[in-house]
Design a protein around this motif. Structure first.
Motif, mmCIF file in Angstrom:
data_model
loop_
_atom_site.group_PDB
_atom_site.id
_atom_site.type_symbol
_atom_site.label_atom_id
_atom_site.label_comp_id
_atom_site.label_asym_id
_atom_site.label_seq_id
_atom_site.Cartn_x
_atom_site.Cartn_y
_atom_site.Cartn_z
ATOM 1 N N PHE A 383 0.801 -1.223 0.000
ATOM 2 C CA PHE A 383 0.000 0.000 0.000
ATOM 3 C C PHE A 383 0.837 1.278 0.000
ATOM 4 C CE2 PHE A 383 -3.601 -2.493 2.249
ATOM 5 C CZ PHE A 383 -3.935 -3.078 1.028
ATOM 6 N N ARG A 384 2.067 1.212 0.517
ATOM 7 C CA ARG A 384 2.857 2.443 0.592
ATOM 8 C C ARG A 384 3.231 2.987 -0.791
ATOM 9 N NH1 ARG A 384 8.540 0.070 3.036
ATOM 10 N NH2 ARG A 384 9.059 -1.347 1.319
ATOM 11 N N TRP A 385 3.200 2.135 -1.848
ATOM 12 C CA TRP A 385 3.529 2.593 -3.205
ATOM 13 C C TRP A 385 2.363 3.338 -3.852
ATOM 14 C CZ3 TRP A 385 8.471 2.452 -3.867
ATOM 15 C CH2 TRP A 385 9.237 1.458 -3.239
ATOM 16 N N TYR A 386 1.188 3.180 -3.290
ATOM 17 C CA TYR A 386 0.026 3.903 -3.856
ATOM 18 C C TYR A 386 0.183 5.413 -3.714
ATOM 19 C CZ TYR A 386 -2.916 -0.102 -4.949
ATOM 20 O OH TYR A 386 -3.444 -1.237 -5.528
ATOM 21 N N LEU A 424 2.329 -15.630 -0.445
ATOM 22 C CA LEU A 424 1.355 -15.922 -1.494
ATOM 23 C C LEU A 424 -0.065 -15.562 -1.073
ATOM 24 C CD1 LEU A 424 2.706 -19.365 -2.776
ATOM 25 C CD2 LEU A 424 2.931 -17.115 -3.846
ATOM 26 N N SER A 425 -0.352 -15.671 0.217
ATOM 27 C CA SER A 425 -1.704 -15.356 0.664
ATOM 28 C C SER A 425 -2.048 -13.884 0.519
ATOM 29 C CB SER A 425 -1.881 -15.786 2.125
ATOM 30 O OG SER A 425 -0.921 -15.152 2.947
ATOM 31 N N TYR A 426 -1.012 -13.032 0.289
ATOM 32 C CA TYR A 426 -1.239 -11.591 0.117
ATOM 33 C C TYR A 426 -0.864 -11.141 -1.299
ATOM 34 C CZ TYR A 426 -1.747 -11.467 5.178
ATOM 35 O OH TYR A 426 -2.170 -11.684 6.463
ATOM 36 N N ALA A 427 -0.677 -12.095 -2.230
ATOM 37 C CA ALA A 427 -0.264 -11.739 -3.605
ATOM 38 C C ALA A 427 -1.346 -10.944 -4.336
ATOM 39 C CB ALA A 427 0.069 -13.021 -4.383
ATOM 40 N N GLU A 428 -2.596 -11.112 -3.938
ATOM 41 C CA GLU A 428 -3.689 -10.394 -4.613
ATOM 42 C C GLU A 428 -3.490 -8.885 -4.532
ATOM 43 O OE1 GLU A 428 -8.578 -10.012 -4.415
ATOM 44 O OE2 GLU A 428 -7.495 -11.375 -3.085
ATOM 45 N N GLU A 429 -3.084 -8.375 -3.352
ATOM 46 C CA GLU A 429 -2.854 -6.943 -3.212
ATOM 47 C C GLU A 429 -1.711 -6.473 -4.105
ATOM 48 O OE1 GLU A 429 -3.461 -8.918 -0.758
ATOM 49 O OE2 GLU A 429 -4.946 -8.055 0.614
ATOM 50 N N LEU A 430 -0.667 -7.309 -4.216
ATOM 51 C CA LEU A 430 0.476 -6.917 -5.047
ATOM 52 C C LEU A 430 0.091 -6.850 -6.518
ATOM 53 C CD1 LEU A 430 3.482 -6.261 -5.238
ATOM 54 C CD2 LEU A 430 3.957 -8.715 -5.351
ATOM 55 N N ALA A 432 -2.867 -6.384 -7.721
ATOM 56 C CA ALA A 432 -3.785 -5.251 -7.908
ATOM 57 C C ALA A 432 -3.000 -3.963 -8.103
ATOM 58 C CB ALA A 432 -4.720 -5.145 -6.711
ATOM 59 N N LEU A 433 -1.926 -3.777 -7.321
ATOM 60 C CA LEU A 433 -1.091 -2.580 -7.459
ATOM 61 C C LEU A 433 -0.462 -2.529 -8.845
ATOM 62 C CD1 LEU A 433 0.433 -0.108 -6.438
ATOM 63 C CD2 LEU A 433 2.123 -1.655 -5.399
ATOM 64 N N ARG A 434 0.044 -3.655 -9.299
ATOM 65 C CA ARG A 434 0.663 -3.664 -10.638
ATOM 66 C C ARG A 434 -0.372 -3.369 -11.729
ATOM 67 N NH1 ARG A 434 4.265 -8.980 -11.072
ATOM 68 N NH2 ARG A 434 4.746 -7.974 -13.087
ATOM 69 N N GLY A 435 -1.594 -3.842 -11.548
ATOM 70 C CA GLY A 435 -2.660 -3.533 -12.513
ATOM 71 C C GLY A 435 -2.997 -2.053 -12.516
#
Length: 456
Positions: A383-386, A424-430, A432-435
């Motif tokens: 989230f800090r990269w947002y 891996l359980s938190y890969a969805e957030e990563l 999403a950021l790349r998208g």
């Protein structure tokens, strides 16, 4: 892309950081509890016994052997006897931790006058009977009675009598018996020799009689019981003495007890007996109390000349209050864990379990903050990269900034995000950021992201 091992290390590091304060608090509480409770006993203690040839010295050796099985060194200190042992226990500078003490060994004639200053003392239980052995020479007795048999203390007055060295329990107890018979010690020829020199003096005719207060385990007592020309004073008034003095008991030595083959003694002998107990201070470690009373059961639990098996040790009230840990043993037996686990392990659990339960009750609510904290730290890596992405997007909306100038910053941001590792359980957030980074790039290039891309 981060390797799986790198992602595992990240997860482990964040878990350690999140749970670290909780674990540290747990360790601090355990350390403080350990310091306060002091569950492990000292490795060395000092035990005051008595004269070298006496029963206390013999029993002291047995206790030293028993405690050595648990890694406890027992230093045996020879003393004049029970009276000195009492004084050593009350003296904070004596270094004595535990001692044998005979009932009626106090310095005062009357219990109310007894000096109880110094450290408070506690009993670990009664161990065995200690009869009053009053031996006299038969030829000396003939000077006071028609035959060679004495049966009243007044008949001993003309004789030279050794009552024991100063500091012995025998000397103080004999003083009480003489006082009860209205005998002034100043009218008697009293000597105060230690046991071994006193026996030598008796056999050599230098003294007419001597008194011991000891268990039959004493080698000197057993020898005198079988020595020709030496008689044992019988107490026909034993029951009366027991009624007058609460520290005395009327006992009978059955015929043939000393030697069945030689029929010694040739008849039942009535005696009065004090009771030996093990006494310590309020500073004695509870775990050592357990070890000593368990050892006492093994050492003194068998039958003796004056009682059946199982009579001793016991927690019957004496002149000293019973230690709490000793009372627990006499009520419940050895602790349950010590029956199945090594002593040191069982003792640690037994001493600490209440505190451990309390710590667990405190820590369970606090432990609930660890999972949310861990999740926050993992998500914050994404989230800090947002913030930077939002700044680039806002800059693109300004009229004086060309979109082409923002693309390198966006590429740099994307490069950094590619280096971010999350479980891996938190890969969805990563992802999403790349998208969202890709969505902003298309916007800068003049393309409008479709709904599917936006949702990605």
């Amino acid at each position: 892309m981060p390797r799986p091992s790198q992602m595992s290390m990240v997860a482990l590091r964040e878990l350690v950081i999140s749970a670290g304060p909780f674990v540290l608090l747990t360790l601090v509480l355990l350390w403080l509890a350990y310091l306060i409770l002091d569950p492990n006993p000292p490795a060395k203690i000092v035990m005051a016994t008595g004269s070298e040839q006496g029963a206390y010295a013999e029993f002291g050796k047995r206790y030293a052997t028993e405690l050595a099985r648990y890694g406890i060194e027992v230093e045996l200190r020879t003393t004049a006897g029970a009276a000195e042992n009492r004084r050593l226990l009350r003296d904070v500078n004596s270094g004595v931790d535990i001692a044998f003490v005979q009932s009626g060994a106090g310095d005062a004639i009357y219990a109310v006058d007894e000096d109880k200053s110094g450290r408070p003392l506690f009993s670990l239980g009664n161990l065995f009977r200690e009869p009053v052995w009053l031996f006299y020479r038969a030829d000396a007795a003939q000077r006071t009675v028609s035959d060679d048999t004495l049966d009243r203390l007044q008949q001993v007055v003309p004789l030279s009598l050794n009552i024991g060295a100063p500091g012995s329990g025998a000397a103080n107890l004999i003083d009480k018996l003489l006082n009860a018979n209205k005998i002034d010690p100043a009218q008697m020829k009293l000597q105060r020799l230690p046991p071994t020199p006193a026996v030598v003096a008796l056999l050599g005719g230098e003294v007419d009689a001597l008194a011991f207060v000891s268990s039959p385990e004493s080698a000197l007592v057993r020898m005198l019981l079988q020595t020709p020309g030496v008689r044992l004073f019988e107490f026909p008034q034993a029951d009366a003495y027991a009624r007058r003095f609460e520290f005395l008991t009327s006992v009978t030595m059955p015929r043939g007890t000393v030697d069945l083959a030689q029929d010694v003694p040739p008849n039942d002998v009535k005696l009065v007996a004090a009771t030996a107990s093990m006494v310590t201070t309020d500073r004695f470690h509870p775990a050592l109390v357990q070890l000593f009373v368990q050892a006492a059961q093994r050492i003194h639990g068998e039958s003796s000349w004056f009682g059946p098996a199982g009579e001793f040790p016991n927690g019957v009230a004496s002149e000293f209050p019973l230690a709490k840990e000793a009372a627990r043993f006499y009520r419940d037996g050895p602790p349950l864990l010590q029956r199945y686990l090594p002593f040191w392990v069982a003792n640690l659990i037994d001493r600490m379990w209440v505190v451990l339960a309390s710590i667990i009750v405190i820590l369970i609510p606090l432990s609930r903050i660890v999972p949310p904290l861990y999740a926050f730290r993992i998500r914050s890596r994404v989230f800090r990269w947002y913030r930077q992405l939002r700044e680039i997007e806002e800059a693109a909306a300004q009229t004086d900034v060309k979109p082409a100038e923002l693309l390198p910053k966006l590429d740099e941001l994307e490069h950094r995000v590619e280096q971010v590792s999350v479980p891996l359980s938190y890969a969805e957030e990563l992802y999403a950021l790349r998208g969202h980074i890709d969505m902003v790039r298309k916007k800068l290039k003049g393309g409008a992201p479709n709904a599917e891309e936006f949702s990605a």
